[in-house]
Design a protein around this motif. Structure first.
Motif, PDB file in Angstrom:
ATOM      1  N   GLY A   1       0.763  -1.413   0.105  1.00 38.83           N
ATOM      2  CA  GLY A   1      -0.024   0.150   0.211  1.00 38.83           C
ATOM      3  C   GLY A   1       0.724   1.249  -0.142  1.00 38.83           C
ATOM      4  N   LYS A   2       2.061   1.065  -0.452  1.00 39.05           N
ATOM      5  CA  LYS A   2       3.058   2.445  -0.395  1.00 39.05           C
ATOM      6  C   LYS A   2       2.520   3.698  -0.896  1.00 39.05           C
ATOM      7  N   LYS A   3       2.041   3.239  -2.394  1.00 41.53           N
ATOM      8  CA  LYS A   3       1.547   4.411  -3.023  1.00 41.53           C
ATOM      9  C   LYS A   3       0.532   5.162  -2.281  1.00 41.53           C
ATOM     10  N   TYR A   4      -0.332   4.589  -1.249  1.00 46.11           N
ATOM     11  CA  TYR A   4      -1.212   5.265  -0.523  1.00 46.11           C
ATOM     12  C   TYR A   4      -0.700   5.640   0.839  1.00 46.11           C
ATOM     13  N   GLY A   5       0.671   5.463   1.047  1.00 44.04           N
ATOM     14  CA  GLY A   5       1.463   5.832   2.125  1.00 44.04           C
ATOM     15  C   GLY A   5       1.224   4.891   3.485  1.00 44.04           C
ATOM     16  N   SER A   6       0.875   3.679   3.146  1.00 42.24           N
ATOM     17  CA  SER A   6       0.510   2.827   4.046  1.00 42.24           C
ATOM     18  C   SER A   6       1.684   1.653   3.886  1.00 42.24           C
ATOM     19  N   ILE A   7       2.367   1.376   5.170  1.00 47.24           N
ATOM     20  CA  ILE A   7       3.283   0.563   5.492  1.00 47.24           C
ATOM     21  C   ILE A   7       2.717  -0.540   6.598  1.00 47.24           C
ATOM     22  N   VAL A   8       2.674  -1.794   6.263  1.00 45.80           N
ATOM     23  CA  VAL A   8       2.416  -2.668   7.131  1.00 45.80           C
ATOM     24  C   VAL A   8       3.439  -3.367   7.959  1.00 45.80           C
ATOM     25  N   ALA A   9       3.816  -3.077   9.301  1.00 48.54           N
ATOM     26  CA  ALA A   9       4.800  -3.443  10.366  1.00 48.54           C
ATOM     27  C   ALA A   9       4.370  -4.931  10.868  1.00 48.54           C
ATOM     28  N   ILE A  10       5.257  -5.888  11.038  1.00 48.19           N
ATOM     29  CA  ILE A  10       4.735  -7.063  11.536  1.00 48.19           C
ATOM     30  C   ILE A  10       5.835  -7.438  12.703  1.00 48.19           C
ATOM     31  N   ILE A  11       5.269  -7.428  13.806  1.00 46.94           N
ATOM     32  CA  ILE A  11       5.891  -7.575  15.069  1.00 46.94           C
ATOM     33  C   ILE A  11       5.488  -8.789  16.005  1.00 46.94           C
ATOM     34  N   ASN A  12       6.023  -9.649  16.281  1.00 50.76           N
ATOM     35  CA  ASN A  12       5.433 -10.987  16.896  1.00 50.76           C
ATOM     36  C   ASN A  12       4.257 -11.703  16.204  1.00 50.76           C
ATOM     37  N   ASN A  13       4.276 -11.702  14.702  1.00 49.91           N
ATOM     38  CA  ASN A  13       3.381 -12.028  13.993  1.00 49.91           C
ATOM     39  C   ASN A  13       2.011 -11.193  14.010  1.00 49.91           C
ATOM     40  N   LYS A  14       2.151  -9.922  14.590  1.00 51.71           N
ATOM     41  CA  LYS A  14       1.033  -9.066  14.675  1.00 51.71           C
ATOM     42  C   LYS A  14       1.325  -7.881  13.739  1.00 51.71           C
ATOM     43  N   LYS A  15       0.280  -7.656  12.937  1.00 53.11           N
ATOM     44  CA  LYS A  15       0.311  -6.550  12.005  1.00 53.11           C
ATOM     45  C   LYS A  15      -0.269  -5.050  12.420  1.00 53.11           C
ATOM     46  N   PHE A  16       0.509  -4.134  12.150  1.00 53.99           N
ATOM     47  CA  PHE A  16       0.212  -2.752  12.555  1.00 53.99           C
ATOM     48  C   PHE A  16       0.331  -1.821  11.330  1.00 53.99           C
ATOM     49  N   GLU A  17      -0.771  -1.081  10.891  1.00 54.17           N
ATOM     50  CA  GLU A  17      -0.589  -0.336   9.630  1.00 54.17           C
ATOM     51  C   GLU A  17       0.035   1.048   9.930  1.00 54.17           C
ATOM     52  N   LEU A  18       0.950   1.785   9.290  1.00 54.86           N
ATOM     53  CA  LEU A  18       1.383   2.794   9.510  1.00 54.86           C
ATOM     54  C   LEU A  18       1.169   3.494   8.263  1.00 54.86           C
ATOM     55  N   THR A  19       0.355   4.790   8.460  1.00 53.17           N
ATOM     56  CA  THR A  19       0.073   5.524   6.987  1.00 53.17           C
ATOM     57  C   THR A  19       0.632   6.986   7.290  1.00 53.17           C
ATOM     58  N   SER A  20       1.446   7.388   6.142  1.00 48.21           N
ATOM     59  CA  SER A  20       1.616   8.629   6.273  1.00 48.21           C
ATOM     60  C   SER A  20       0.554   9.591   5.970  1.00 48.21           C
ATOM     61  N   LEU A  21       0.623  10.989   6.648  1.00 46.34           N
ATOM     62  CA  LEU A  21      -0.502  11.933   6.352  1.00 46.34           C
ATOM     63  C   LEU A  21      -0.478  12.143   5.331  1.00 46.34           C
TER      64      LEU A  21
ATOM     65  N   THR B   1      -7.487   6.223  -5.472  1.00 44.86           N
ATOM     66  CA  THR B   1      -7.369   7.494  -5.304  1.00 44.86           C
ATOM     67  C   THR B   1      -6.056   8.009  -5.618  1.00 44.86           C
ATOM     68  N   ASP B   2      -5.810   9.366  -5.858  1.00 45.54           N
ATOM     69  CA  ASP B   2      -4.382  10.050  -6.120  1.00 45.54           C
ATOM     70  C   ASP B   2      -4.258  10.448  -4.650  1.00 45.54           C
ATOM     71  N   VAL B   3      -2.784  10.640  -4.320  1.00 45.55           N
ATOM     72  CA  VAL B   3      -2.562  11.030  -3.059  1.00 45.55           C
ATOM     73  C   VAL B   3      -1.773  12.193  -3.065  1.00 45.55           C
ATOM     74  N   VAL B   4      -1.740  13.168  -1.972  1.00 50.23           N
ATOM     75  CA  VAL B   4      -0.675  14.063  -1.791  1.00 50.23           C
ATOM     76  C   VAL B   4      -0.172  13.960  -0.192  1.00 50.23           C
ATOM     77  N   PHE B   5       1.060  13.634  -0.110  1.00 48.36           N
ATOM     78  CA  PHE B   5       1.300  13.452   1.280  1.00 48.36           C
ATOM     79  C   PHE B   5       1.592  15.195   1.865  1.00 48.36           C
ATOM     80  N   THR B   6       1.143  15.094   3.195  1.00 49.08           N
ATOM     81  CA  THR B   6       1.256  16.190   3.757  1.00 49.08           C
ATOM     82  C   THR B   6       1.804  16.161   5.248  1.00 49.08           C
ATOM     83  N   GLN B   7       2.132  17.509   5.907  1.00 46.17           N
ATOM     84  CA  GLN B   7       2.420  17.480   7.304  1.00 46.17           C
ATOM     85  C   GLN B   7       1.307  18.003   8.113  1.00 46.17           C
ATOM     86  N   ASP B   8       0.159  18.126   7.590  1.00 46.99           N
ATOM     87  CA  ASP B   8      -1.040  18.686   8.292  1.00 46.99           C
ATOM     88  C   ASP B   8      -1.978  17.588   8.918  1.00 46.99           C
TER      89      ASP B   8
END
Length: 271
Positions: A74-94, A105-112
């Motif tokens: 999901g990188k093009k949408y800013g989403s990276i999934v971290a896997i720790i102890n076989n558990k998944k956590f989604e990290l999405t850029s603003l 959708t097209d996305v524009v990354f932001t700091q807001d």
């Protein structure tokens, strides 16, 4: 509930690890979305998602440095999934969504943070929680939770036409509450655009959303008529018509039959 909200999350070692990874890089990170909603409603929390104030490549580099497994589909949408102890956590850029067409959708990354909250579907899904326990609730989602309301962020018609799956999600989240509190004008707008569900969403996507409704605390509120709980709502009447016409047996026999049985049960038991 809000006072000790953060304690429910950071006692999990995986959550604490992710937070510390980003804090050590001086990157703002907040817990966001459905996990906050569910915790505030005292519903069991399963998936924990994060919003991060950095680009997705930076998230990947942070995870790589600590030899943490990840998925970047999901990188093009800013989403990276971290896997720790076989558990998944989604990290999405603003981000800000533009030219949205259904699931894409097209996305524009932001700091807001406000712009990131603005792209989300419902007010109850746009609540953020910092590692220090501070809540950022840009659209008064907590008040809507207390008032048992599912409210679109911004203009309901615009948000529905961006992605018609939001109609199904609207009905799913009605199941969060024991009693319905429908916002004036919503029923008419949802019924007006309901036919577009079938023109824009695959049967399997519709079926999966219906099955998710059974996992809510009060599924009957996803199925029943807004004004008369003794009748099914228009959504399920229309889906039943369409799937019978198409002879979509998987949907009829492995989904709508469950709705019918559940509806019969709550009628028989006066629930």
């Amino acid at each position: 509930m809000t006072k000790n909200l953060i304690e429910h999350f950071i006692y999990k070692i995986e959550v604490k690890k992710i937070i510390n990874l980003f804090k050590n890089e001086n990157i703002d990170i907040r817990i966001v979305g459905g996990c906050i909603r569910d915790r505030l409603l005292n519903i069991d929390v399963h998936d924990i998602d994060f919003a991060v104030k950095c680009l997705p490549d930076k998230s990947i580099n942070i995870l790589k440095k600590q030899n943490i497994k990840f998925q970047d589909f999901g990188k093009k949408y800013g989403s990276i999934v971290a896997i720790i102890n076989n558990k998944k956590f989604e990290l999405t850029s603003l981000r800000k969504d533009i030219n949205q067409k259904g699931r894409d959708t097209d996305v524009v990354f932001t700091q807001d943070w406000y712009l990131d909250a603005q792209r989300r579907d419902f007010t109850i899904n746009s609540i953020y929680l910092t590692p220090e326990g501070k809540i950022y609730d840009y659209f008064n989602g907590y008040d809507d939770l207390k008032n048992k309301k599912i409210k679109f962020i911004g203009d309901i018609e615009k948000r529905i036409t961006e992605d018609y799956i939001r109609i199904l999600r609207y009905f799913r989240f009605l199941g969060c509450f024991k009693e319905l509190n429908i916002i004036e004008g919503y029923e008419e707008k949802i019924n007006e655009h309901m036919p577009e569900i079938f023109n824009n969403l695959k049967d399997e996507i519709i079926r999966n959303e219906i099955l998710k409704m059974f996992k809510s605390p009060f599924p009957k509120n996803s199925f029943r008529n807004f004004k008369n709980q003794n009748f099914k709502n228009n959504l399920f009447i229309e889906i039943d018509k369409l799937w019978n016409k198409k002879k979509y047996l998987l949907g009829l026999n492995k989904c709508l039959n469950k709705v019918e049985k559940y509806f019969t049960y709550i009628e028989a038991n006066g629930l």
